[in-house]
Write a protein that holds these residues in place. Structure first.
Motif, PDB file in Angstrom:
ATOM      1  N   PHE A 104      57.942  52.496  55.032  1.00  0.00           N
ATOM      2  CA  PHE A 104      58.675  51.859  56.125  1.00  0.00           C
ATOM      3  C   PHE A 104      60.152  51.687  55.775  1.00  0.00           C
ATOM      4  CE2 PHE A 104      54.743  49.517  58.022  1.00  0.00           C
ATOM      5  CZ  PHE A 104      54.224  50.751  58.367  1.00  0.00           C
ATOM      6  N   TYR A 105      60.441  51.344  54.523  1.00  0.00           N
ATOM      7  CA  TYR A 105      61.844  51.232  54.112  1.00  0.00           C
ATOM      8  C   TYR A 105      62.558  52.583  54.158  1.00  0.00           C
ATOM      9  CZ  TYR A 105      61.490  46.386  52.488  1.00  0.00           C
ATOM     10  OH  TYR A 105      61.352  45.018  52.424  1.00  0.00           O
ATOM     11  N   GLU A 106      61.822  53.632  53.851  1.00  0.00           N
ATOM     12  CA  GLU A 106      62.427  54.971  53.800  1.00  0.00           C
ATOM     13  C   GLU A 106      62.577  55.594  55.173  1.00  0.00           C
ATOM     14  OE1 GLU A 106      61.401  59.397  51.914  1.00  0.00           O
ATOM     15  OE2 GLU A 106      60.197  57.630  51.396  1.00  0.00           O
ATOM     16  N   ARG A 107      61.559  55.468  56.035  1.00  0.00           N
ATOM     17  CA  ARG A 107      61.540  56.185  57.304  1.00  0.00           C
ATOM     18  C   ARG A 107      61.500  55.277  58.520  1.00  0.00           C
ATOM     19  NH1 ARG A 107      60.484  61.538  56.274  1.00  0.00           N
ATOM     20  NH2 ARG A 107      59.801  61.986  54.135  1.00  0.00           N
ATOM     21  N   GLY A 108      61.391  53.999  58.314  1.00  0.00           N
ATOM     22  CA  GLY A 108      61.327  53.071  59.430  1.00  0.00           C
ATOM     23  C   GLY A 108      59.894  52.747  59.808  1.00  0.00           C
ATOM     24  N   ALA A 109      59.718  51.630  60.480  1.00  0.00           N
ATOM     25  CA  ALA A 109      58.385  51.198  60.886  1.00  0.00           C
ATOM     26  C   ALA A 109      58.029  51.812  62.229  1.00  0.00           C
ATOM     27  CB  ALA A 109      58.326  49.676  60.970  1.00  0.00           C
ATOM     28  N   PRO A 110      56.792  52.222  62.427  1.00  0.00           N
ATOM     29  CA  PRO A 110      56.378  52.782  63.716  1.00  0.00           C
ATOM     30  C   PRO A 110      56.110  51.670  64.728  1.00  0.00           C
ATOM     31  CG  PRO A 110      54.521  52.739  62.231  1.00  0.00           C
ATOM     32  CD  PRO A 110      55.691  52.222  61.449  1.00  0.00           C
ATOM     33  N   VAL A 111      55.785  52.099  65.930  1.00  0.00           N
ATOM     34  CA  VAL A 111      55.409  51.138  66.965  1.00  0.00           C
ATOM     35  C   VAL A 111      53.935  50.794  66.872  1.00  0.00           C
ATOM     36  CG1 VAL A 111      55.325  50.734  69.459  1.00  0.00           C
ATOM     37  CG2 VAL A 111      57.229  52.014  68.473  1.00  0.00           C
ATOM     38  N   GLU A 112      53.096  51.809  66.605  1.00  0.00           N
ATOM     39  CA  GLU A 112      51.649  51.613  66.540  1.00  0.00           C
ATOM     40  C   GLU A 112      51.110  52.190  65.244  1.00  0.00           C
ATOM     41  OE1 GLU A 112      50.519  51.906  71.280  1.00  0.00           O
ATOM     42  OE2 GLU A 112      50.465  53.703  70.043  1.00  0.00           O
ATOM     43  N   LEU A 113      50.000  51.630  64.815  1.00  0.00           N
ATOM     44  CA  LEU A 113      49.345  52.089  63.599  1.00  0.00           C
ATOM     45  C   LEU A 113      47.847  52.198  63.885  1.00  0.00           C
ATOM     46  CD1 LEU A 113      50.509  52.700  60.771  1.00  0.00           C
ATOM     47  CD2 LEU A 113      49.610  50.498  60.035  1.00  0.00           C
ATOM     48  N   LEU A 114      47.283  53.396  63.634  1.00  0.00           N
ATOM     49  CA  LEU A 114      45.856  53.629  63.819  1.00  0.00           C
ATOM     50  C   LEU A 114      45.169  53.609  62.462  1.00  0.00           C
ATOM     51  CD1 LEU A 114      45.791  56.582  66.390  1.00  0.00           C
ATOM     52  CD2 LEU A 114      45.688  54.142  66.845  1.00  0.00           C
ATOM     53  N   CYS A 115      44.060  52.906  62.350  1.00  0.00           N
ATOM     54  CA  CYS A 115      43.311  52.859  61.102  1.00  0.00           C
ATOM     55  C   CYS A 115      41.839  52.656  61.418  1.00  0.00           C
ATOM     56  CB  CYS A 115      43.827  51.743  60.188  1.00  0.00           C
ATOM     57  SG  CYS A 115      43.716  50.099  60.906  1.00  0.00           S
ATOM     58  N   ASP A 116      41.004  52.840  60.410  1.00  0.00           N
ATOM     59  CA  ASP A 116      39.563  52.669  60.613  1.00  0.00           C
ATOM     60  C   ASP A 116      39.183  51.214  60.347  1.00  0.00           C
ATOM     61  OD1 ASP A 116      39.720  52.443  57.910  1.00  0.00           O
ATOM     62  OD2 ASP A 116      38.708  54.330  57.468  1.00  0.00           O
ATOM     63  N   ASN A 117      37.888  50.968  60.304  1.00  0.00           N
ATOM     64  CA  ASN A 117      37.384  49.606  60.140  1.00  0.00           C
ATOM     65  C   ASN A 117      37.109  49.252  58.684  1.00  0.00           C
ATOM     66  OD1 ASN A 117      36.980  48.430  62.965  1.00  0.00           O
ATOM     67  ND2 ASN A 117      35.991  50.416  63.171  1.00  0.00           N
ATOM     68  N   ASP A 118      37.901  49.786  57.795  1.00  0.00           N
ATOM     69  CA  ASP A 118      37.776  49.427  56.392  1.00  0.00           C
ATOM     70  C   ASP A 118      38.114  47.951  56.210  1.00  0.00           C
ATOM     71  OD1 ASP A 118      38.313  49.132  53.500  1.00  0.00           O
ATOM     72  OD2 ASP A 118      38.079  51.312  53.479  1.00  0.00           O
ATOM     73  N   THR A 119      37.446  47.315  55.256  1.00  0.00           N
ATOM     74  CA  THR A 119      37.682  45.885  55.029  1.00  0.00           C
ATOM     75  C   THR A 119      39.113  45.600  54.577  1.00  0.00           C
ATOM     76  OG1 THR A 119      36.821  46.159  52.781  1.00  0.00           O
ATOM     77  CG2 THR A 119      35.272  45.433  54.478  1.00  0.00           C
ATOM     78  N   ILE A 120      39.759  46.590  53.953  1.00  0.00           N
ATOM     79  CA  ILE A 120      41.151  46.386  53.513  1.00  0.00           C
ATOM     80  C   ILE A 120      42.057  46.198  54.719  1.00  0.00           C
ATOM     81  CG2 ILE A 120      43.087  47.484  52.329  1.00  0.00           C
ATOM     82  CD1 ILE A 120      41.076  48.874  50.537  1.00  0.00           C
ATOM     83  N   PHE A 121      41.857  46.993  55.765  1.00  0.00           N
ATOM     84  CA  PHE A 121      42.708  46.899  56.946  1.00  0.00           C
ATOM     85  C   PHE A 121      42.383  45.669  57.793  1.00  0.00           C
ATOM     86  CE2 PHE A 121      42.430  51.694  56.411  1.00  0.00           C
ATOM     87  CZ  PHE A 121      43.598  51.746  55.664  1.00  0.00           C
ATOM     88  N   HIS A 122      41.226  45.050  57.571  1.00  0.00           N
ATOM     89  CA  HIS A 122      40.866  43.841  58.299  1.00  0.00           C
ATOM     90  C   HIS A 122      41.229  42.572  57.531  1.00  0.00           C
ATOM     91  CE1 HIS A 122      38.688  45.135  61.922  1.00  0.00           C
ATOM     92  NE2 HIS A 122      38.290  46.183  61.210  1.00  0.00           N
ATOM     93  N   GLY A 123      41.812  42.731  56.356  1.00  0.00           N
ATOM     94  CA  GLY A 123      42.141  41.565  55.543  1.00  0.00           C
ATOM     95  C   GLY A 123      43.324  40.779  56.091  1.00  0.00           C
ATOM     96  N   ARG A 124      43.396  39.534  55.688  1.00  0.00           N
ATOM     97  CA  ARG A 124      44.493  38.663  56.150  1.00  0.00           C
ATOM     98  C   ARG A 124      45.836  39.120  55.608  1.00  0.00           C
ATOM     99  NH1 ARG A 124      41.920  32.551  55.384  1.00  0.00           N
ATOM    100  NH2 ARG A 124      40.170  32.808  56.880  1.00  0.00           N
ATOM    101  N   GLN A 125      45.838  39.596  54.368  1.00  0.00           N
ATOM    102  CA  GLN A 125      47.093  40.040  53.764  1.00  0.00           C
ATOM    103  C   GLN A 125      47.672  41.235  54.509  1.00  0.00           C
ATOM    104  OE1 GLN A 125      46.651  41.018  49.653  1.00  0.00           O
ATOM    105  NE2 GLN A 125      48.857  41.157  49.266  1.00  0.00           N
ATOM    106  N   PHE A 126      46.817  42.173  54.877  1.00  0.00           N
ATOM    107  CA  PHE A 126      47.295  43.338  55.631  1.00  0.00           C
ATOM    108  C   PHE A 126      47.731  42.939  57.034  1.00  0.00           C
ATOM    109  CE2 PHE A 126      46.773  47.248  58.111  1.00  0.00           C
ATOM    110  CZ  PHE A 126      47.451  48.161  57.316  1.00  0.00           C
ATOM    111  N   ALA A 127      47.006  42.020  57.664  1.00  0.00           N
ATOM    112  CA  ALA A 127      47.392  41.557  58.998  1.00  0.00           C
ATOM    113  C   ALA A 127      48.737  40.855  58.967  1.00  0.00           C
ATOM    114  CB  ALA A 127      46.309  40.634  59.551  1.00  0.00           C
ATOM    115  N   ALA A 128      48.993  40.070  57.916  1.00  0.00           N
ATOM    116  CA  ALA A 128      50.287  39.402  57.801  1.00  0.00           C
ATOM    117  C   ALA A 128      51.422  40.404  57.596  1.00  0.00           C
ATOM    118  CB  ALA A 128      50.247  38.409  56.644  1.00  0.00           C
TER     119      ALA A 128
END
Length: 253
Positions: free
Chosen positions: A177-201
């Motif tokens: 994100f620092y190099e290329r900028g942040a996108p508008v949307e992000l698609l990911c699967d239902n892995d527990t890592i992507f559902h974590g509070r740290q990733f949501a924050a």
């Protein structure tokens, strides 16, 4: 129609150039092209096919030889494997035999492990770097974070993960994100890592909309899964590293 067209072309040349032509029937015995392409009768007799079938029956199965052809050809699809098998083994090799060999090939199953039919849909967007598809994949015992642009470029990034946990993934995404900028949307699967509070924050801090995929649906994450297959196929056929395969993928139109 093809013969008429060719005859009409000859008539036009005769009328335009004022040619004088003479037509003569050439017998097959006098045709040099027929002489050059003629083969002995025993080469094309049906009893040779019967002998070939008997030889294959004595071997009980042709699957080991088909598997050897499949490996030497670079693990191609069923159609290409069938072509090579009929050319090198016998014309009696069937598509069902080749299908069984490709179906149980460990390399092919590792590259494309889910031979299922997906519903039709589109995950692409018109803007570049507007929607990104991310996932975690494994290759040769290593874990990789894959990022693919859903825009027209289909640009992809593969980052090797020493530990596929939330902190490592957030650190890699932050560098991107620092190099290329942040996108508008992000698609990911239902892995527990992507559902974590740290990733949501982390996603909330960057103002990115997070979408979770649903299996066997158009709003799935098919773009990144197809990218996994393509990059792994390039690495297997070129016998190169993942970094080189990703570079070849990005420069291929």
């Amino acid at each position: 129609m093809l013969i008429r067209r060719r005859v009409e072309i000859i008539r036009q040349l005769v009328s335009e150039l004022g040619l004088t032509l003479s037509v003569r029937l050439v017998q097959s015995t006098e045709n040099h092209a027929d002489v050059l392409t003629r083969v002995p009768d025993e080469w094309v007799r049906n009893d040779r096919l019967v002998e070939g079938a008997a030889a294959m029956d004595k071997q009980d199965t042709a699957e080991p030889r088909i598997a050897d052809v499949h490996v030497r050809a670079g693990h191609p699809v069923i159609r290409c494997t069938l072509f090579f098998a009929r050319r090198e083994i016998s014309r009696l090799v069937t598509r069902a035999e080749v299908h069984e060999v490709v179906k149980w090939c460990d390399v092919c199953r590792a590259i494309d492990p889910a031979p299922v039919k997906w519903q039709h849909g589109s995950l692409g967007v018109t803007g570049t770097w507007r929607r990104l598809a991310i996932d975690i994949t494994h290759h040769s015992g290593h874990a990789y974070l894959t990022i693919v642009d859903c825009g027209p470029s289909r640009f992809c990034l593969w980052r090797q993960l020493r530990h596929p946990d939330g902190d490592t993934i957030i650190r890699q995404l932050k560098h991107v994100f620092y190099e290329r900028g942040a996108p508008v949307e992000l698609l990911c699967d239902n892995d527990t890592i992507f559902h974590g509070r740290q990733f949501a924050a982390f996603i909330t801090r960057w103002g990115v909309l997070l979408h979770f995929r649903a299996a066997y649906a158009p709003r799935g994450n098919g773009i990144v899964e197809r990218n996994h297959r393509t990059v792994k196929v390039i690495a297997a056929r070129k016998q190169c590293s993942i970094a080189e395969a990703v570079r070849l993928y990005n420069i291929t139109p």
